[in-house]
Design a protein around this motif. Sequence first.
Motif, PDB file in Angstrom:
ATOM      1  N   GLY A  20       0.774  -1.234   0.000  1.00  0.00           N
ATOM      2  CA  GLY A  20       0.000   0.000   0.000  1.00  0.00           C
ATOM      3  C   GLY A  20       0.802   1.279   0.000  1.00  0.00           C
ATOM      4  N   ASN A  21       2.123   1.179  -0.150  1.00  0.00           N
ATOM      5  CA  ASN A  21       2.951   2.379  -0.172  1.00  0.00           C
ATOM      6  C   ASN A  21       3.018   2.981  -1.565  1.00  0.00           C
ATOM      7  N   LYS A  22       3.126   4.302  -1.616  1.00  0.00           N
ATOM      8  CA  LYS A  22       3.503   4.984  -2.843  1.00  0.00           C
ATOM      9  C   LYS A  22       5.018   4.859  -2.945  1.00  0.00           C
ATOM     10  N   VAL A  23       5.502   4.335  -4.072  1.00  0.00           N
ATOM     11  CA  VAL A  23       6.925   4.041  -4.217  1.00  0.00           C
ATOM     12  C   VAL A  23       7.529   4.881  -5.336  1.00  0.00           C
ATOM     13  N   TYR A  24       8.690   5.450  -5.059  1.00  0.00           N
ATOM     14  CA  TYR A  24       9.482   6.148  -6.067  1.00  0.00           C
ATOM     15  C   TYR A  24      10.737   5.315  -6.292  1.00  0.00           C
ATOM     16  N   LEU A  25      10.954   4.891  -7.523  1.00  0.00           N
ATOM     17  CA  LEU A  25      12.091   4.038  -7.865  1.00  0.00           C
ATOM     18  C   LEU A  25      13.026   4.827  -8.776  1.00  0.00           C
ATOM     19  N   ILE A  26      14.217   5.133  -8.260  1.00  0.00           N
ATOM     20  CA  ILE A  26      15.160   6.014  -8.961  1.00  0.00           C
ATOM     21  C   ILE A  26      16.387   5.226  -9.386  1.00  0.00           C
ATOM     22  N   ASP A  27      16.823   5.433 -10.632  1.00  0.00           N
ATOM     23  CA  ASP A  27      18.021   4.752 -11.116  1.00  0.00           C
ATOM     24  C   ASP A  27      18.687   5.608 -12.196  1.00  0.00           C
ATOM     25  N   GLN A  28      20.009   5.571 -12.234  1.00  0.00           N
ATOM     26  CA  GLN A  28      20.716   6.357 -13.243  1.00  0.00           C
ATOM     27  C   GLN A  28      20.693   5.693 -14.616  1.00  0.00           C
ATOM     28  N   GLY A  29      20.280   4.438 -14.683  1.00  0.00           N
ATOM     29  CA  GLY A  29      20.119   3.769 -15.967  1.00  0.00           C
ATOM     30  C   GLY A  29      18.845   4.203 -16.663  1.00  0.00           C
ATOM     31  N   SER A  30      18.730   3.834 -17.924  1.00  0.00           N
ATOM     32  CA  SER A  30      17.579   4.280 -18.714  1.00  0.00           C
ATOM     33  C   SER A  30      16.354   3.394 -18.535  1.00  0.00           C
ATOM     34  N   ARG A  31      16.558   2.187 -17.972  1.00  0.00           N
ATOM     35  CA  ARG A  31      15.442   1.245 -17.863  1.00  0.00           C
ATOM     36  C   ARG A  31      15.518   0.487 -16.539  1.00  0.00           C
ATOM     37  N   PRO A  32      14.369   0.148 -15.931  1.00  0.00           N
ATOM     38  CA  PRO A  32      14.409  -0.680 -14.718  1.00  0.00           C
ATOM     39  C   PRO A  32      14.946  -2.071 -15.045  1.00  0.00           C
TER      40      PRO A  32
END
Length: 452
Positions: free
Chosen positions: A170-182
Amino acid sequence: MKVIIVGCTHAGTYAASTILREHPGTQVTIYERNDTVSFLSCGIALWLDKKIANPKGLFYSSPQQLEKQGAKVEINHDVQNIDTKNKVVTVKNLKTGKVAKDHYDKLVMSTGSRPFIPPIEGVKNPNVYLCKSWNDAKRIFNKMKTTKRITVIGCGMIGAELADSFSNQGNKVYLIDQGSRPLGKYFDKRFTDIITKSYEAHNVTLAMNQQVKKISGNGPVIVTTSDGSQFKSDIVILCVGFRPNAQLLDGKVKMIRGTIVTNRYMQSSDPNIFAAGDCSMIYYNPTKSLFYAPLATNAVRQGLLVGKNIVEPTVRYMGTQASSGLKLYDRTIVASGMNMGMAKKFHMNVHQVVAETNYRPSFMPTTAPVLMSLVYDPKTRRILGGAFMCKHDVSMAANALSILIQNDNTIDQLAMVDMLFQPYFDAPFNYMNILGQVAVAHEDKLKKENNK
């Protein structure tokens, strides 16, 4: 013979058990800086997602079990120096502060890896968490009771799984990465496009091609990225990779980029010092060269081999394909060996095919498409890697592919290798056969075009 084992997660646990079982009479002393052994960190996301109720199952051994086997186990003991000339280790008892020395005949380095902490302003904020150890897992679990927004920095395997778990709770998640794709390091674009849509459908905001510049505040925490975006969160989880924890042997054995080099019997350049797990290199079969792949699967095999070879070289390391996989929401996503991105880094000339077919016949009540890729050498036709994605469990396909890579099998052999057929499980040609046939057809087409 006196054996000292430094570090006791996967490799150390297996090394100790194997030595005691196969070389009775050996004196084994284990020094572990934490208060637990054999913790399966890959299960953290499952526990946080409440898919397992009792986290005790994430430990497959204990100091007491190892002592019953005959080991002397010293937990909360930190090895601070190794004198390789005199075969002496200096150890500090982290509870009492007492420092002592101990002598070895053979030394096993299984110190694993440590999380990489990037030089981000505010990274020591108390609301920034790591996700590696049992204590890390407990801190996150307790904090999650009050979280609503979580930022995960880094979208490798661990970050990807945590984003899944946090959003499921139930959390709002922010997923950050320096790559262009997960998960771009592991899977090609056709796969990551689907992964991206899955995240977006589950309240996960992706911030790709972004670096975190600053972490500030305590309630909420503000994460600022390189494009000026800001993400308000209750906690931040760092998952930006690992570094080998091998500095105790700096300048004392051969290393590559701070990682211990061993032969195929797990011996370092000092034949009395063995290394296994995340602190050491592995022999990577797709490239026939040394590679760094910090995986529990590699660690347990290397640890077992240390035990078998501790007296004399006996069993040779087969090498690895660094097979991996995860379950993201309703999809199984697995891989073995190389993808195109890796091939480019190794400057290898490879070909790739991507195919999709149902895992079983359409006349069955249900079926599901399997997205597949295959990477191979166009000259030898040797299989180098591949990946599979499906809402059905196709995880064993990565294991089968791993065997093919291990044995230097070709796309022609994959196309025709005998596999069972039963409509409940698959089609007359298994989807892996079809993947091989697509590769063969691709090469036949290229050959015809070149002959015109």
